[in-house]
Each structure stands twice: as structure tokens, then as C-alpha cells.
Design a protein around this motif. Sequence first.
Motif, short mmCIF file in Angstrom:
data_model
loop_
_atom_site.label_atom_id
_atom_site.label_comp_id
_atom_site.label_asym_id
_atom_site.label_seq_id
_atom_site.Cartn_x
_atom_site.Cartn_y
_atom_site.Cartn_z
N ALA A 161 34.38 47.68 16.85
CA ALA A 161 35.19 47.88 18.06
C ALA A 161 35.78 49.28 18.04
CB ALA A 161 36.30 46.84 18.14
N VAL A 162 36.26 49.70 19.21
CA VAL A 162 36.99 50.96 19.35
C VAL A 162 38.36 50.64 19.92
CG1 VAL A 162 37.06 53.21 20.50
CG2 VAL A 162 34.86 52.27 19.74
N PHE A 163 39.41 51.15 19.25
CA PHE A 163 40.78 50.96 19.69
C PHE A 163 41.39 52.32 20.06
CE2 PHE A 163 40.04 47.41 16.82
CZ PHE A 163 40.67 46.34 17.44
N VAL A 164 41.91 52.43 21.28
CA VAL A 164 42.62 53.65 21.69
C VAL A 164 43.89 53.24 22.42
CG1 VAL A 164 40.49 54.99 21.91
CG2 VAL A 164 41.44 53.85 23.92
N GLY A 165 44.82 54.20 22.52
CA GLY A 165 46.00 54.03 23.34
C GLY A 165 45.93 54.98 24.51
N ASP A 166 46.09 54.46 25.73
CA ASP A 166 46.02 55.30 26.91
C ASP A 166 46.72 54.61 28.08
OD1 ASP A 166 44.56 56.69 29.39
OD2 ASP A 166 44.17 57.91 27.60
N ALA A 195 50.11 49.99 26.96
CA ALA A 195 51.47 49.46 27.02
C ALA A 195 52.29 50.12 28.12
CB ALA A 195 52.15 49.63 25.67
N TRP A 196 52.03 51.42 28.35
CA TRP A 196 52.83 52.18 29.32
C TRP A 196 52.21 52.20 30.71
CZ3 TRP A 196 57.58 53.32 27.86
CH2 TRP A 196 57.86 53.37 26.49
N ALA A 197 51.23 51.35 30.98
CA ALA A 197 50.46 51.49 32.22
C ALA A 197 50.33 50.19 33.01
CB ALA A 197 49.07 52.03 31.89
N ALA A 198 51.33 49.34 32.98
CA ALA A 198 51.23 48.10 33.76
C ALA A 198 51.14 48.37 35.25
CB ALA A 198 52.44 47.20 33.47
N HIS A 199 51.56 49.56 35.68
CA HIS A 199 51.55 49.91 37.10
C HIS A 199 50.25 50.58 37.53
CE1 HIS A 199 52.87 53.27 34.72
NE2 HIS A 199 52.77 54.11 35.72
N PRO A 207 46.40 56.50 38.44
CA PRO A 207 45.08 56.29 37.83
C PRO A 207 44.68 54.83 37.93
CG PRO A 207 46.52 57.54 36.36
CD PRO A 207 47.39 57.02 37.46
N GLN A 208 43.39 54.58 37.88
CA GLN A 208 42.92 53.21 37.77
C GLN A 208 43.31 52.65 36.40
OE1 GLN A 208 38.66 54.08 38.83
NE2 GLN A 208 38.95 52.35 40.21
N HIS A 209 43.44 51.33 36.33
CA HIS A 209 43.77 50.75 35.03
C HIS A 209 42.52 50.62 34.18
CE1 HIS A 209 42.28 46.73 36.10
NE2 HIS A 209 43.06 46.69 37.15
N ALA A 210 42.73 50.32 32.90
CA ALA A 210 41.65 50.41 31.92
C ALA A 210 40.50 49.47 32.23
CB ALA A 210 42.20 50.12 30.52
N LEU A 211 40.77 48.26 32.71
CA LEU A 211 39.68 47.34 33.03
C LEU A 211 38.85 47.85 34.20
CD1 LEU A 211 41.29 43.79 32.63
CD2 LEU A 211 39.94 45.08 30.97
N GLN A 212 39.50 48.46 35.18
CA GLN A 212 38.75 49.05 36.29
C GLN A 212 37.83 50.16 35.81
OE1 GLN A 212 42.24 50.10 38.57
NE2 GLN A 212 41.79 48.56 40.14
N LEU A 213 38.20 50.79 34.71
CA LEU A 213 37.42 51.92 34.19
C LEU A 213 36.40 51.50 33.14
CD1 LEU A 213 40.36 54.46 33.94
CD2 LEU A 213 38.48 54.51 35.58
N GLY A 214 36.28 50.19 32.88
CA GLY A 214 35.22 49.70 32.01
C GLY A 214 35.65 49.18 30.67
N ALA A 215 36.95 49.21 30.35
CA ALA A 215 37.41 48.68 29.06
C ALA A 215 37.17 47.18 28.99
CB ALA A 215 38.89 48.99 28.86
N ASP A 216 37.06 46.67 27.78
CA ASP A 216 36.84 45.25 27.57
C ASP A 216 38.14 44.47 27.39
OD1 ASP A 216 33.70 45.09 27.11
OD2 ASP A 216 34.45 46.88 26.10
N VAL A 217 39.12 45.12 26.79
CA VAL A 217 40.43 44.50 26.58
C VAL A 217 41.50 45.51 26.93
CG1 VAL A 217 41.98 43.34 24.96
CG2 VAL A 217 39.50 43.10 24.68
N MET A 218 42.52 45.03 27.61
CA MET A 218 43.67 45.87 27.93
C MET A 218 44.94 45.11 27.56
SD MET A 218 44.84 47.63 31.54
CE MET A 218 45.52 46.18 32.35
N VAL A 219 45.79 45.75 26.77
CA VAL A 219 47.11 45.21 26.47
C VAL A 219 48.12 46.05 27.23
CG1 VAL A 219 48.86 44.98 24.66
CG2 VAL A 219 46.48 44.33 24.20
N THR A 220 49.03 45.40 27.94
CA THR A 220 50.04 46.17 28.67
C THR A 220 51.38 45.48 28.58
OG1 THR A 220 50.43 47.42 30.71
CG2 THR A 220 49.71 45.12 30.96
#
Length: 473
Positions: A161-166, A195-199, A207-220
Motif C-alpha cells: 500500500a501507499v500512505f500519504v497525508g494530503d 484529516a484537514w480536508a473534510a470540506h 480542490p476535489q477530495h481524495a476519493l474523487q481523485l482516485g484514492a482507495d481510502v480517505m480518512v478525514t
Amino acid sequence: MPTDPRGLRADAPLLDAWLRFQEAAPTPFTIPGHKQRHDLVGDVIAGDVPLYAGLDTMKLSAGLLAEAESRAARLWGADVCRFSTGGATHANQAVALAVADDGDTVVVSRTLHRSMLLGLVLAGLTPVWVRPEVDPATGLPLGVAPDVVRRALDAHPHARAVFVGDPSYVGTVGDVAGLAEAAHEHDVPLVVDAAWAAHFGFHPDLPQHALQLGADVMVTSAHKTLPAWSQAAIVLARTERVDPARLEAGVEATATTSPAGAILASTDAARALLERDGADLLGSAIAATRGARERLHAVDGLTVLDGPGVDPLKLTVVLSAAGVDGNAVEQDLLARGLPVESADRDVLVAVVSLADTGETLGALTEAIVGAVERHRGPARAVVGPAAYGVEPQAVVPPRQAFFARAESVPIEHAVGRTSAELVAPYPPGIPVLAPGERITAGTLRALEHARDAGVRIAYAADPTLATLRVVVD
């Protein structure tokens, strides 16, 4: 603009249940032990309604939590959603347990929050670190470049897996779509600690949220930029590359069995508000933040993060060229009743949410301007936060070091030893030192730099840095 919370109840089953509990005023013979009496310890327990035998029956027969999570999954375009009452910390650690097996390797951004790094300990995962680019003008981190992740995956083809914060703590936004593409080329999931991008994704200027951009998991974190209780967080996943049963098991393994109903209800209410009024509320807050940035840009020596690579609702100010100590500015702001998210010698970070208005931001901006003028000094060179300049030297996996026999040694004797603890300037909680890493002279310089800049040293057994805990040789 309609903001009556009772008007949300038809679309927020947990909020409706919380309101019904207040209206019914039952006499419970269940926990919590205050039994809804405010005459014992006061109103500090007001609104504390449990999920079990509170919002729902003890057997959860009404299925209200599942229904609320299903509505959130639909809003964010996820296959699975789980609410957390333990913040993004719980959610990150649940995901770490879900995406790989004990002993596996994962690619991890070094700028991730300490919760994910301790998630590696819990799950027995070995990190391959990747670093974000750094803006030379401010010394602050940008995003991790997709090609950096590609190279890490090419060098470690068995990574799971790949883990990033954005976005980053200071509001810079990376190329999440490019990161997702890089991860998917190797058929592994991209997990984004947002975490900082619930909006994100709920106004055209965001910006679009991570799932819209193709991420598999988003924690917010619902409590950071949405109007939810502290500790409210959400984990959202698509299941093409993530096993939903493993994710469910990870969430349950690390969650409390007595979740606070008020936190859950506020998460549900925040989701309903975002769906109904989010664009209008966010538009007003974005406009107010734009005005604050323009005012601060006009002040000699201040650099304000701005532009397409920055969250429009994050107000980050670099003070170096004005010769101002951010700790002195913070004291002035506290005296005015205007606490900010973070302040050290060089950088101020103020969090803006859809709850803010032109009035609140105007007051903050004028207070910052006044404090800067009072505390001006000779211009300083830009020096980025210490954590971004340390190149970690892994000796053993984090889990092995965490559970190894350890001893405390004077800091001057720690160089060359293997750390048994995680040490991070907080905020933002990004580690300078993680379990299993060799302590170097550079490590100590970075920690001392952070301490001397007025940043709290967190998570260390000795926050004064007189000693460090190291693995017994």
C-alpha cells in the motif's frame, strides 16, 4: 441562510435520535454513570448520550449508525463508511490493520501524523519512507511527487500500500490523482490521511477530495473543518483494492465499545449540513479568507500561502522576513481571545471552517497585523520546520523497536543508538524520530531547533529532551 439544526433531523438519523433522547428525558439504568443528572458534576456532561441504549437500543435494533454511515458513503462516493469517535488517530490505525499483513512493507510519507506511524507498530508493517518536496521560498512542505512513489514501488515491488497525508498541516495540496495513478500501476491501494480536508469537494473553489481523485481510502476529521464534536472522524473506502471485511475488523479492533452518541450524532449532522448548505457556507468562508489573505499580503515582510496549490480555507503566514517571533504574536492573540492552531518562531497557522465569517476573520487579521507591527525585528532567513530536514535511518522495524527492552540515556549519549520511542514537535505531530531509527547528530539538532523555536516536544518520555529512550543493545 437556514442553519437550524432541528431542520436537519429528517436527513440525519443519529441527530434525530439524539434530539428525541433529550425530548423524552428517560431515566436510564445503563451507563454512563451520571444518569443524565446535571446536579452532580454540572453541565460538563450535558448532551452525553451513549450510542447503546441511548441513540439506539442496546441491541442496535434500529440500525441508525449503519444508516448514517450509508448516507455519508453516498455523499463522498465511497463503498464503505465508518464513523470514528477516536478521531483520525483511530481511523488511521484501523486502516493500517486492514491493508497489509504482519511483516509487510508499505510506502509511507514521512510527513504523516504520528497516529499512522504508530499504526505501523500495531499492524507490524515496515515503512519505505518517501519525502515531500519543500518550497524554497517558505521552507514548508509541498506534496509527495508521484514519481517519488513510483521509484519507491519499483524498488520494493512487494509493497502492499501507499500512505500519504494530503493536504499538509500548513494547507499545501499535492497531486493526489498522480499518486493514485502511481499506486494503481502497481495494483496497490492509495490511502490518504485527509484529516484537514473534510470540506474538499463541496465548493467549486475547493480542490476535489481524495476519493474523487482516485484514492482507495480517505480518512478525514469531521471536527477539524466541519461543525462536529472533537474526536469526530470518518473513514471512507472503495473496495476494489481494499477488503471491506478487513477494514471492518480493523475499525472494531481499535474502537471503544462505548462510543459517545453526541460525537456520532454531530458527525451525522455535519454531513447533512454539508450536503444541504455546504456550498453556501463554504463560499462565504472562502471569500472571507481571501479578504484576510489580501490584508496580510499588504503587510511588509509577511508571506501568506496562497494560490492553486493551497487550501482556500487555511491561513498560513510566514513571519521570517518581518523579523517577528510567532510565539510573541501568539501571546498577543491569546490575550485578545483569538487562539490559533499553531505558532512557532517562523510560522502561524489559523484554521478556517464553514463556521467562520468576515467578522471573525477580520478580527483575527487585524490582531495579527497589530502584533506584527509591535514585534518587528531584523529580517531572518527562511528555515523550514525541523522534521522535514531529517533523513531517517531505519535499523529495525518500528514494531520490533517499540516492544524491545529499552533504557533512558542522557541525550548526549544517544547518538548512534536505536530509538525506542516516537518524538515529534507538536503541532503538527510529524515525527523527527520514530521507533527503530538510529539517533544521529542531525536528529538532535532538529529536535533542539524545534524546542528552541517554541514548539512543544510531544510523545517523548522526557519532553525536556534531557534524555531519550533507546533500545538496549
